[in-house]
Design an enzyme around this catalytic site. Structure first.
Site, PDB file in Angstrom:
ATOM      1  N   GLU A   1       0.834  -1.199   0.000  1.00 42.89           N
ATOM      2  CA  GLU A   1       0.000   0.000   0.000  1.00 42.89           C
ATOM      3  C   GLU A   1       0.865   1.244   0.000  1.00 42.89           C
ATOM      4  O   GLU A   1       1.476   1.601   1.022  1.00 42.89           O
ATOM      5  CB  GLU A   1      -0.957   0.042   1.198  1.00 42.89           C
TER       6      GLU A   1
ATOM      7  N   LYS B   1      -8.882 -16.099  14.760  1.00 39.99           N
ATOM      8  CA  LYS B   1      -8.985 -15.682  13.356  1.00 39.99           C
ATOM      9  C   LYS B   1     -10.405 -15.339  12.918  1.00 39.99           C
ATOM     10  O   LYS B   1     -10.742 -15.435  11.738  1.00 39.99           O
ATOM     11  CB  LYS B   1      -8.400 -16.769  12.430  1.00 39.99           C
TER      12      LYS B   1
ATOM     13  N   ASP C   1       1.415 -14.834  12.192  1.00 44.33           N
ATOM     14  CA  ASP C   1       0.352 -15.489  11.436  1.00 44.33           C
ATOM     15  C   ASP C   1      -0.549 -14.399  10.853  1.00 44.33           C
ATOM     16  O   ASP C   1      -1.288 -13.744  11.602  1.00 44.33           O
ATOM     17  CB  ASP C   1      -0.451 -16.417  12.360  1.00 44.33           C
TER      18      ASP C   1
ATOM     19  N   HIS D   1      -2.474   9.607  -1.390  1.00 56.31           N
ATOM     20  CA  HIS D   1      -2.528   8.358  -2.153  1.00 56.31           C
ATOM     21  C   HIS D   1      -2.428   8.600  -3.652  1.00 56.31           C
ATOM     22  O   HIS D   1      -1.962   7.757  -4.401  1.00 56.31           O
ATOM     23  CB  HIS D   1      -3.791   7.569  -1.764  1.00 56.31           C
TER      24      HIS D   1
END
Ligand SMILES: CC(C)(COP(=O)([O-])OP(=O)([O-])OC[C@H]1O[C@@H](n2cnc3c(N)ncnc32)[C@H](O)[C@@H]1OP(=O)([O-])[O-])[C@@H](O)C(=O)NCCC(=O)NCCSC(=O)C[C@@](C)(O)CC(=O)[O-]
Ligand SMILES: NC(=O)C1=CN([C@@H]2O[C@H](COP(=O)(O)OP(=O)(O)OC[C@H]3O[C@@H](n4cnc5c(N)ncnc54)[C@H](OP(=O)(O)O)[C@@H]3O)[C@@H](O)[C@H]2O)C=CC1
Length: 409
Positions: free
Chosen positions: A105, A234, A309, A404
């Site tokens: 990004e 998760k 993870d 951006h």
């Protein structure tokens, strides 16, 4: 036909798979890991017509990933940068650190870097781990609520027996406690462990399996699933936001008014209002779990850079950002309820991931055990704080889209 029955070169492995002699996922049993990955990659290339040269140009011995991946064909390469250095006054991490971040990004690292520079201009950030424990919650079936209550009582009276069984499976993990939750004829036992410098999901799962075998042997309960989703791993879950999971860690800083106005091009009042209306009111109206702007950005980037993870960004992003105007300027804090991290085990052993941890000075087991993982949690919390500061300021100064446009395209 060439007799490849015991050949182990990549081309021979390809032929043996095509002849039905070998299965694609068992190539490592017949060749070294790099040859197996090459053969598998060639098989995929030939079946799809897609060239995988970039995937195959990885820079570490494939056998280093033996415990991290199956059906390996190569590696994904993600650009890696640094934000900072930033000064951290932590319970476990002290001093200036570069924050390693892997991301695609554009503008993200510029933003966190700007946040780090203003944090440093204010003398650095404070960070503390306030709770630590990795959980696994199996679900058991019982006949009815009377049996459920009996199981709850049994667990209360026999936690020592469960601890003995669980801790026999690990030389580092310690059972902190077991909390029962009853729903009709389902009983969830939420085991919580001190996993020291390991994130601890394998450790906790293996230990809880041993404890669950005792529950089945000693009571009428039947184990339905070793993970009953009340852990909660998760998936977004309020239990992690309230009770914590992994490390609960908080960072804060007070920025002098002049730093906010000159370096962030806005005012403390504007940042505080953006935080209230966006991160609190907007998140509440959206029913968000977590009241922040983009903590997930920093958690994901530092997770990828340090072998964590990646799926546990779900829980790591569950954070609350506060901002208030004070006499001394702008007070900002970020509290991450469930940051699941480790400096041993999992992906931390891989080469670039290990270098990311070395950069932070937290690789491997800490002294005392657990202190390196605490330090990593504090570094990520300060990175999240820096990111929140910069983005909130950019929204206040109306620089988000231009940032951006110029950096992300
Ligand atoms: C882009 C800036 C930093 C410009 O900000 P600026 O103040 O105009 O930049 P500057 O040129 O004056 O430089 C100030 C500092 O920024 C840093 N900096 C400046 N440029 C660079 C660069 N190229 N590489 C590395 N660092 C850079 C650097 O630290 C520099 O200090 P110095 O070192 O010069 O003393 C600012 O406008 C900004 O931070 N914008 C916000 C961008 C952002 O946070 N994006 C990520 C979130 S977007 C998203 O994924 C989440 C979202 C938005 O969807 C979530 C939501 O819904 O809220
Ligand atoms: N099994 C599951 O259900 C899930 C697994 N995972 C995966 O689990 C992995 C992480 O599991 P985790 O248990 O952390 O890692 P590992 O399975 O790699 O085990 C790490 C081991 O390192 C040993 N160790 C050495 N020094 C230390 C120290 N200072 N502190 C703690 N342990 C130390 C411990 O061995 P010992 O215990 O023998 O003392 C510990 O179990 C990740 O790959 C993750 O993706 C993720 C989600 C779910």
């Amino acid at each position: 036909m060439t007799d490849d029955s015991d050949a182990t070169g990549a081309d021979a492995l390809v032929r043996r798979v095509r002849d039905g002699d070998l299965r694609v996922h068992e190539l490592e049993e017949h060749a070294d890991a790099d040859t197996a990955a090459t053969a598998r990659r060639r098989l995929v290339e030939s079946e799809t017509g897609v060239s995988l040269d970039a995937v195959g140009a990885y820079g570490f011995p494939a056998d280093r990933a033996d415990a991290n991946i199956e059906n390996m064909i190569g590696a994904a390469q993600i650009p890696m940068g640094v934000a900072g250095p930033v000064t951290v006054d932590g319970g476990a991490l002290d001093g200036e650190r570069y924050l390693p971040m892997a991301t695609t990004e554009g503008a993200l690292i510029a933003s966190v870097n700007r946040g780090c520079s203003v944090v440093d201009a204010a003398g650095g950030a404070t960070a503390r781990v306030t709770k630590s424990g990795m959980t696994r919650a199996p679900v058991f079936r019982v006949a009815d609520v009377a049996e459920a209550e009996a199981l709850v009582a049994w667990v209360r009276d026999n936690e020592g027996t469960l601890r003995e069984a669980a801790e026999a499976t690990t030389s580092h993990g310690e059972l902190q406690g077991v909390t029962p939750y009853v729903v009709g004829d389902s009983v969830f036992l939420r085991f919580r462990y001190d996993t020291k410098d390991a994130m601890g999901m394998n450790m906790a799962t293996i230990a809880t399996r041993a404890a669950a075998e005792v529950v089945e042997a000693e009571t009428s309960a039947s184990l339905v699933a070793l993970s009953g989703n009340l852990c909660t791993d998760k998936k977004p879950a309020a239990i992690n936001a309230v009770e914590g999971r992994g490390r609960s860690v908080t960072a804060d800083v007070t920025l002098p008014r002049g730093v906010v106005e000159e370096r962030l091009h806005t005012t403390p009042e504007a940042v505080a209002e953006v935080n209230t209306r966006k991160n609190h009111v907007g998140s509440a109206k959206a029913g968000s779990l977590g009241f922040n702007a983009h903590v997930a950005n920093v958690v994901a980037a530092m997770f990828l850079a340090t072998g964590q993870d990646a799926a546990q960004v779900v829980e790591g992003a569950n954070a609350i950002t506060t901002a208030e105007v004070r006499e001394a300027g702008l007070y900002v804090s970020v509290s991450l309820a469930s940051l699941e991290i480790g400096t041993v085990g999992g992906g931390t052993k891989l080469p670039t991931q290990g270098e990311g941890l070395e950069l932070l000075g937290v690789a491997g087991g800490g002294d005392p055990a657990g202190s390196n993982a605490d330090a990593l949690a504090e570094a990520i919390a300060v990175g999240a704080l820096a990111g929140e500061l910069s983005l909130l300021a950019a929204l206040g100064s109306r620089h988000l889209s231009s940032a951006h446009e110029s950096l992300g395209r």
